[in-house]
Design a protein around this motif. Structure first.
Motif, short mmCIF file in Angstrom:
data_model
loop_
_atom_site.label_atom_id
_atom_site.label_comp_id
_atom_site.label_asym_id
_atom_site.label_seq_id
_atom_site.Cartn_x
_atom_site.Cartn_y
_atom_site.Cartn_z
N ARG A 285 -16.28 -5.09 -2.42
CA ARG A 285 -16.71 -6.11 -3.37
C ARG A 285 -15.66 -7.19 -3.42
NH1 ARG A 285 -20.93 -4.90 -6.76
NH2 ARG A 285 -21.77 -2.81 -6.53
N THR B 252 -13.63 -10.50 -5.31
CA THR B 252 -12.87 -10.53 -6.56
C THR B 252 -13.75 -10.83 -7.77
OG1 THR B 252 -12.27 -12.81 -6.05
CG2 THR B 252 -10.65 -11.11 -5.49
N SER B 253 -14.99 -11.29 -7.54
CA SER B 253 -15.92 -11.48 -8.66
C SER B 253 -16.89 -10.30 -8.79
CB SER B 253 -16.70 -12.79 -8.50
OG SER B 253 -17.52 -12.74 -7.35
N ASN B 254 -16.57 -9.19 -8.09
CA ASN B 254 -17.32 -7.92 -8.13
C ASN B 254 -18.69 -7.99 -7.45
OD1 ASN B 254 -17.13 -5.19 -8.70
ND2 ASN B 254 -18.41 -5.39 -10.53
N LYS B 255 -18.90 -8.97 -6.57
CA LYS B 255 -20.14 -9.03 -5.79
C LYS B 255 -19.92 -8.33 -4.47
CE LYS B 255 -21.86 -13.39 -7.57
NZ LYS B 255 -22.18 -14.79 -7.25
#
Length: 102
Positions: A25, A27-30
């Motif tokens: 993922r 760094t924006s959790n995508k």
């Protein structure tokens, strides 16, 4: 040239703190598959997109298939991402000027 009849599928995985394999993922959790086209022959992950990995590398795997029933081939490469500042560099003449050789 264009990859003739070849298809590419990239995957990225990393071990979490429990030792389980997880999909990478950003760094924006995508998931990377949400932000990158993982079917291209070459992928480029933008700087800063993945968090530093410490001692546990990210594992990028590409699987290449050829139309017509050939057995797919895969290759996995571990990648360690470190958080290191990039030094700034400048070049100055210092007022000395240049002389042309005769």
């Amino acid at each position: 040239g264009e990859p003739q009849g070849l298809t590419f599928e990239w995957e990225c995985s990393v071990l979490d703190t429990t030792g389980a394999t997880r999909t990478c993922r950003d760094t924006s959790n995508k998931k990377l598959s949400e932000t990158l086209d993982l079917t291209l022959p070459v992928i480029t992950v933008p700087a800063g997109a993945l968090a530093p990995s410490g001692a546990i590398p990210y594992r990028f795997t590409v699987t290449v298939s050829k139309h017509g029933g050939k057995i797919p081939a895969s290759f996995t490469m571990p990648v360690v991402i470190v958080d290191t500042p990039i030094p700034s560099v400048s070049v100055a003449n210092g007022g000395l000027g240049f002389q042309q050789a005769d």
